[in-house]
Structures are given as structure tokens and as C-alpha cells.
Design an enzyme around this catalytic site. Structure first.
Site, PDB file in Angstrom:
ATOM      1  N   SER A 283      33.430  29.507  45.889  1.00 39.03           N
ATOM      2  CA  SER A 283      33.273  28.971  44.522  1.00 39.03           C
ATOM      3  C   SER A 283      33.797  27.602  45.030  1.00 39.03           C
ATOM      4  CB  SER A 283      34.823  29.968  43.564  1.00 39.03           C
ATOM      5  OG  SER A 283      35.478  28.705  43.238  1.00 39.03           O
TER       6      SER A 283
ATOM      7  N   TYR B 270      43.712  32.399  44.057  1.00 38.52           N
ATOM      8  CA  TYR B 270      42.075  31.921  44.390  1.00 38.52           C
ATOM      9  C   TYR B 270      41.717  31.388  44.805  1.00 38.52           C
ATOM     10  CZ  TYR B 270      37.668  32.546  42.406  1.00 38.52           C
ATOM     11  OH  TYR B 270      35.955  32.199  42.424  1.00 38.52           O
TER      12      TYR B 270
END
Length: 159
Positions: A59, A72
């Protein structure tokens, strides 16, 4: 092998109390350790293959330090390091990562307007699609001279 599992617990980045040990464990277990376990379990078969390839799905949060939560973003940043280290450890198996930006998937259900607002920061005038991400995965699989790299698929969102 494509490691495409991912998880998040949405928290404001400055919510340090919300980033509990359980949230950290969950993010690291899914976003970092699962790809590690898969690579380790498949190492012999990948090495025995004529052209073994691993593609981790990361990501842009791992590059920017921003995203759905601090745990995250950190877990995806650690995946960048795992990708590079595995490229060395498993060579000649090629190990790369594809790091999408915002892609309008089921994760955005109910928040589509906010997602489109965030995606509007991209330089090209369209949303990144799952097909764009799949094309990048196929590209790094097909290119036999790429290993240890992170390919960003975000329409210029992080430039």
C-alpha cells in the site's frame, strides 16, 4: 505466488490509545507475517521452479506513513522491507511488491464520496481500479529483470 491478504482497523493517525496491542498484533499478523509465512512455506517450490516469482501486495500507506491507521501504515512499511530482504534471501526467485493507492473496492462501501475525494489528488483524471493493480502484478511477473522493487499504482497520488 501473490500475497494479497490485507487488513486494517480504521483509526485516526493521532489516536495512539486506539492503536492497542491487539490492533498492532492483527495488523502485523495479516500485513507482514502472513506474506512471510507464505514465502517461507513456498521457498523450496519457488526455488525449484524455472522462474519463481513472489508478488506482495502493499500500500502507498507504507510509503507515506499515512492511511487508515498508524499500525496499518507501519505494517505495510515493514512489508516493503520484507520484500527487499526476501529478494536477496530467495534469489534467483524474484520478489517484488505492488503498492496501490486508493482503489474503490468494497472497503469503501458507504464512504464512496470520501474515497473519491481522496482519489482526486491523483495526477491522472481517473480512479485506480482493481484491473490497474492486476496489470501491475502481471507486469512484474512478466519482467524477468525486476526484483526487490515496489511498483506504485496510484495514478500519481503520491507524487
Amino acid at each position: 505466488m501473490v500475497d494479497n491478504a490485507g487488513a486494517t482497523v480504521p483509526l485516526p493517525l493521532d489516536d495512539l490509545d486506539g492503536a492497542t496491542d491487539d490492533v498492532w498484533r492483527q495488523m502485523l499478523a495479516v500485513n507482514l507475517m502472513a506474506p512471510w509465512y507464505c514465502a517461507r512455506a513456498g521457498a523450496d517450490d519457488l526455488r525449484a521452479a524455472q522462474d519463481g516469482v513472489v508478488v506482495n501486495i502493499g500500500s502507498i500507506a507504507g510509503l507515506t506513513g499515512s492511511g487508515s491507521s498508524l499500525p496499518y501504515a507501519v505494517s505495510k512499511s515493514a512489508l516493503h522491507g520484507l520484500t527487499r530482504s526476501l529478494a536477496r534471501a530467495l534469489a534467483p526467485v524474484r520478489v517484488n511488491e505492488v503498492a496501490p493507492g486508493l482503489v474503490m473496492t468494497r472497503w469503501w462501501a458507504g464512504n464512496e464520496e470520501r474515497g473519491r475525494e481522496l482519489a482526486s489528488a491523483a495526477l491522472i483524471d481517473r480512479e485506480t481500479t482493481p484491473e490497474d493493480v492486476a496489470s501491475a502484478v502481471l507486469g512484474v511477473v512478466a519482467s524477468r529483470a525486476i526484483t526487490g522493487q515496489t511498483v506504485v499504482v496510484d495514478g500519481g497520488q503520491t507524487l
